[in-house]
Design a protein around this motif. Structure first.
Motif, PDB file in Angstrom:
ATOM      1  N   ALA A 199      45.929   2.922  53.885  1.00 21.35           N
ATOM      2  CA  ALA A 199      45.546   3.483  55.199  1.00 21.35           C
ATOM      3  C   ALA A 199      44.337   2.655  55.801  1.00 21.35           C
ATOM      4  CB  ALA A 199      45.207   4.710  55.197  1.00 21.35           C
ATOM      5  N   ILE A 200      44.437   1.338  55.868  1.00 22.72           N
ATOM      6  CA  ILE A 200      43.450   0.682  56.330  1.00 22.72           C
ATOM      7  C   ILE A 200      43.744   0.166  57.687  1.00 22.72           C
ATOM      8  CG2 ILE A 200      42.412   0.250  54.500  1.00 22.72           C
ATOM      9  CD1 ILE A 200      43.562  -2.569  54.215  1.00 22.72           C
ATOM     10  N   VAL A 201      43.266  -0.610  58.352  1.00 23.68           N
ATOM     11  CA  VAL A 201      43.580  -1.043  59.740  1.00 23.68           C
ATOM     12  C   VAL A 201      43.803  -2.552  59.947  1.00 23.68           C
ATOM     13  CG1 VAL A 201      42.404   0.827  61.323  1.00 23.68           C
ATOM     14  CG2 VAL A 201      41.063  -0.862  60.267  1.00 23.68           C
ATOM     15  N   THR A 222      40.446   8.959  58.463  1.00 26.10           N
ATOM     16  CA  THR A 222      41.168  10.162  58.844  1.00 26.10           C
ATOM     17  C   THR A 222      42.292  10.359  57.623  1.00 26.10           C
ATOM     18  OG1 THR A 222      40.647   9.815  60.985  1.00 26.10           O
ATOM     19  CG2 THR A 222      42.407  11.220  60.629  1.00 26.10           C
ATOM     20  N   VAL A 223      43.201   9.161  57.607  1.00 24.61           N
ATOM     21  CA  VAL A 223      44.436   9.307  56.889  1.00 24.61           C
ATOM     22  C   VAL A 223      44.040   9.452  55.532  1.00 24.61           C
ATOM     23  CG1 VAL A 223      46.599   8.023  56.444  1.00 24.61           C
ATOM     24  CG2 VAL A 223      45.881   8.110  58.735  1.00 24.61           C
ATOM     25  N   GLY A 224      43.254   8.389  54.916  1.00 28.55           N
ATOM     26  CA  GLY A 224      42.984   8.215  53.561  1.00 28.55           C
ATOM     27  C   GLY A 224      42.531   9.783  53.223  1.00 28.55           C
ATOM     28  N   VAL A 241      39.533   4.360  45.007  1.00 25.26           N
ATOM     29  CA  VAL A 241      39.403   4.272  46.558  1.00 25.26           C
ATOM     30  C   VAL A 241      38.904   3.007  46.878  1.00 25.26           C
ATOM     31  CG1 VAL A 241      38.569   5.545  48.830  1.00 25.26           C
ATOM     32  CG2 VAL A 241      39.413   6.793  46.532  1.00 25.26           C
ATOM     33  N   LEU A 242      39.520   2.338  47.579  1.00 23.20           N
ATOM     34  CA  LEU A 242      39.133   1.170  48.472  1.00 23.20           C
ATOM     35  C   LEU A 242      38.324   1.507  49.786  1.00 23.20           C
ATOM     36  CD1 LEU A 242      39.105  -2.064  47.879  1.00 23.20           C
ATOM     37  CD2 LEU A 242      40.703  -1.942  49.895  1.00 23.20           C
ATOM     38  N   ILE A 243      37.221   0.971  49.938  1.00 29.24           N
ATOM     39  CA  ILE A 243      36.656   1.301  51.288  1.00 29.24           C
ATOM     40  C   ILE A 243      36.026  -0.153  51.737  1.00 29.24           C
ATOM     41  CG2 ILE A 243      36.239   3.842  51.453  1.00 29.24           C
ATOM     42  CD1 ILE A 243      33.588   1.537  50.088  1.00 29.24           C
TER      43      ILE A 243
HETATM   44  N1  LIG Z   1      44.872   8.514  62.403  1.00 29.28           N
HETATM   45  C1  LIG Z   1      45.955   8.865  62.580  1.00 29.28           C
HETATM   46  O1  LIG Z   1      46.435   9.866  62.903  1.00 29.28           O
HETATM   47  C2  LIG Z   1      46.990   7.933  62.245  1.00 29.28           C
HETATM   48  C3  LIG Z   1      48.490   8.285  62.216  1.00 29.28           C
HETATM   49  C4  LIG Z   1      49.443   7.412  61.742  1.00 29.28           C
HETATM   50  C5  LIG Z   1      49.013   6.024  61.089  1.00 29.28           C
HETATM   51  N2  LIG Z   1      47.697   5.788  61.274  1.00 29.28           N
HETATM   52  C6  LIG Z   1      47.495   4.541  60.807  1.00 29.28           C
HETATM   53  O2  LIG Z   1      46.614   4.413  59.396  1.00 29.28           O
HETATM   54  C7  LIG Z   1      45.794   3.595  59.243  1.00 29.28           C
HETATM   55  C8  LIG Z   1      44.408   4.442  59.011  1.00 29.28           C
HETATM   56  O3  LIG Z   1      44.117   5.162  60.182  1.00 29.28           O
HETATM   57  P1  LIG Z   1      42.655   5.895  60.184  1.00 29.28           P
HETATM   58  O4  LIG Z   1      42.890   6.650  61.419  1.00 29.28           O
HETATM   59  O5  LIG Z   1      42.544   6.501  58.829  1.00 29.28           O
HETATM   60  O6  LIG Z   1      41.595   5.087  60.364  1.00 29.28           O
HETATM   61  P2  LIG Z   1      39.858   5.118  60.204  1.00 29.28           P
HETATM   62  O7  LIG Z   1      39.540   6.293  60.357  1.00 29.28           O
HETATM   63  O8  LIG Z   1      39.315   3.815  60.864  1.00 29.28           O
HETATM   64  O9  LIG Z   1      39.836   4.608  58.658  1.00 29.28           O
HETATM   65  C9  LIG Z   1      40.072   3.328  58.099  1.00 29.28           C
HETATM   66  C10 LIG Z   1      39.605   3.241  56.529  1.00 29.28           C
HETATM   67  O10 LIG Z   1      40.039   1.905  56.068  1.00 29.28           O
HETATM   68  C11 LIG Z   1      38.952   1.193  55.614  1.00 29.28           C
HETATM   69  N3  LIG Z   1      38.890  -0.050  55.805  1.00 29.28           N
HETATM   70  C12 LIG Z   1      39.192  -0.762  57.120  1.00 29.28           C
HETATM   71  N4  LIG Z   1      39.261  -1.900  56.899  1.00 29.28           N
HETATM   72  C13 LIG Z   1      39.123  -2.129  55.470  1.00 29.28           C
HETATM   73  C14 LIG Z   1      39.486  -3.486  54.682  1.00 29.28           C
HETATM   74  N5  LIG Z   1      39.291  -4.647  55.222  1.00 29.28           N
HETATM   75  N6  LIG Z   1      39.033  -3.274  53.283  1.00 29.28           N
HETATM   76  C15 LIG Z   1      38.867  -1.840  52.886  1.00 29.28           C
HETATM   77  N7  LIG Z   1      38.815  -0.943  53.539  1.00 29.28           N
HETATM   78  C16 LIG Z   1      38.963  -1.046  54.953  1.00 29.28           C
HETATM   79  C17 LIG Z   1      37.562   1.890  56.294  1.00 29.28           C
HETATM   80  O11 LIG Z   1      36.588   1.936  55.394  1.00 29.28           O
HETATM   81  P3  LIG Z   1      34.998   2.273  55.657  1.00 29.28           P
HETATM   82  O12 LIG Z   1      35.225   3.958  55.440  1.00 29.28           O
HETATM   83  O13 LIG Z   1      34.371   1.792  54.658  1.00 29.28           O
HETATM   84  O14 LIG Z   1      34.774   2.021  57.197  1.00 29.28           O
HETATM   85  C18 LIG Z   1      38.145   3.145  56.540  1.00 29.28           C
HETATM   86  O15 LIG Z   1      37.860   4.062  55.146  1.00 29.28           O
HETATM   87  C19 LIG Z   1      45.718   2.713  60.466  1.00 29.28           C
HETATM   88  O16 LIG Z   1      46.591   1.701  60.281  1.00 29.28           O
HETATM   89  C20 LIG Z   1      46.367   3.546  61.531  1.00 29.28           C
HETATM   90  O17 LIG Z   1      47.024   2.816  62.462  1.00 29.28           O
HETATM   91  C21 LIG Z   1      46.713   6.625  61.759  1.00 29.28           C
END
Ligand SMILES: NC(=O)c1ccc[n+]([C@@H]2O[C@H](COP(=O)([O-])OP(=O)(O)OC[C@H]3O[C@@H](n4cnc5c(N)ncnc54)[C@H](OP(=O)(O)O)[C@@H]3O)[C@@H](O)[C@H]2O)c1
Length: 328
Positions: free
Chosen positions: A78-80, A13-15, A42-44
């Motif tokens: 923006a990973i978790v 979502t964030v990336g 881009v790292l995924i």
């Molecule tokens: N969503 C929000 O509204 C929001 C708001 C503020 C902060 N955040 C923070 O922002 C971060 C990302 O949130 P999100 O909602 O974008 O999460 P998400 O949709 O689950 O996306 C996470 C991304 O990180 C990648 N990833 C996860 N572990 C990884 C690893 N070990 N190595 C490389 N890539 C990895 C995933 O890869 P794949 O695509 O290959 O699975 C995915 O592309 C989190 O820490 C969250 O707490 C989110």
């Protein structure tokens, strides 16, 4: 023309929000910074997922390959989770790369170390997106902290919990029904534990505490409760007395000790957070000179969170450009 080369760690979502924001605001950023910002890597995690990413951008599952990109200047993380985010950002700073993170779980634990490392290597470490998404609470606190002392912070820091409590009150539905509605509307994850247990708000509270008070309370001493135990009967009774349940993070000093709690409390109409309903986040700050003020806005989501990260980028490079002009 020179370009600012950036990489994204994570394309969820964030990336994707950062990717879109940099594309849609390319000209605006170029006008502001005097250089284009170009995503070069881009790292995924999962190499098999289909992604809408320009074919000239390097996609990898290996962080070491991101670090090898020649002239890489900025990383948006923006990973978790705490790891590997912390290790990746530490290594990026050691290579002189500016870092901008949205990862609250990692930053609550390791923010202090990263900021210290950033100072050592003369690298910016920005984290506006970790706390209350698009609401500019970090930059506002940094600004007023130049002179003011912060006396207390109270905040609604989790939009999912706020949405559930609002729906339980307005539509007289149960916690389970409100949670399902939040999931249907995309406000809650399939696994909502981190939101409804209060853990997400706890991480943001610790980040605010570190900035506002220069320290965090001992984590195990913070009273932490989610919203799962609140019943529709309790909400109804509160409503009849014109009170509302809100999930509130509270940090203040008492006799020199830092006190914090993250839990649902009943608040009256006169409370500044009473009218904050739905998925919004809000933070009320009490400061020594300024007095009390409240910021309200979207606490999560693709573009609000990306907005915070791209504003961080703009800040880093406008400050750099100013320093450069002064030194000429
Ligand atoms: N969503 C929000 O509204 C929001 C708001 C503020 C902060 N955040 C923070 O922002 C971060 C990302 O949130 P999100 O909602 O974008 O999460 P998400 O949709 O689950 O996306 C996470 C991304 O990180 C990648 N990833 C996860 N572990 C990884 C690893 N070990 N190595 C490389 N890539 C990895 C995933 O890869 P794949 O695509 O290959 O699975 C995915 O592309 C989190 O820490 C969250 O707490 C989110």
């Amino acid at each position: 023309m020179a370009k600012i080369k950036a990489a994204l760690l994570g394309y969820g979502t964030v990336g994707q929000g950062v990717y879109t924001a940099l594309k849609t605001h390319r000209q605006r950023l170029k006008g502001l910074l005097g250089e284009e910002v170009e995503i070069v890597g881009v790292l995924i995690k999962d190499p098999h997922k289909r992604r809408d990413i320009d074919s000239n951008i390097f996609i990898t599952t290996e962080f070491k390959d991101i670090l090898k990109i020649p002239g890489l200047q900025v990383i948006f993380e923006a990973i978790v989770g705490e790891e590997p985010g912390y290790t990746y950002l530490r290594r990026a700073i050691e290579k002189g790369i500016q870092v901008i993170t949205a990862n609250k779980v990692m930053f609550a634990r390791y923010g202090k170390e990263l900021l210290q490392k950033g100072k050592e290597y003369d690298v910016s470490v920005r984290y506006e997106a970790t706390t209350a998404g698009g609401v500019p609470i970090i930059r506002t606190l940094k600004q007023i902290l130049q002179v003011n002392k912060i006396e207390r912070i109270q905040g609604i820091l989790n939009g999912t919990s706020n949405f559930i409590l609002t729906e339980m009150r307005n539509n007289e539905i149960s916690f389970d029904e409100a949670l399902k509605l939040a999931q249907r509307n995309g406000y809650a994850e399939e696994n909502p534990t981190s939101d409804i247990s209060g853990k997400d708000a706890f991480c943001k509270t610790m980040i605010l505490s570190e900035l506002a008070f220069g320290k965090q309370p001992i984590w195990s001493e913070v009273e932490l409760q989610g919203i799962t135990a609140i019943t529709s009967e309790q909400v109804k009774q509160a409503s009849q007395r014109n009170l509302k349940y809100k999930h509130i993070a509270d940090i203040y000093q008492e006799n020199g000790d830092l006190k914090a709690s993250v839990k649902p409390i009943l608040i009256e109409e006169s409370h500044p957070l009473y009218s904050v309903d739905g998925v919004d986040n809000a933070i009320t700050v009490e400061a020594s000179l300024l007095g009390r003020f409240t910021l309200i806005g979207p606490g999560a989501g693709k573009l609000p969170t990306a907005s915070a990260m791209v504003e961080d980028l703009a800040d880093i490079y406008t400050v750099k450009n100013r320093q450069l002009q002064l030194s000429i």
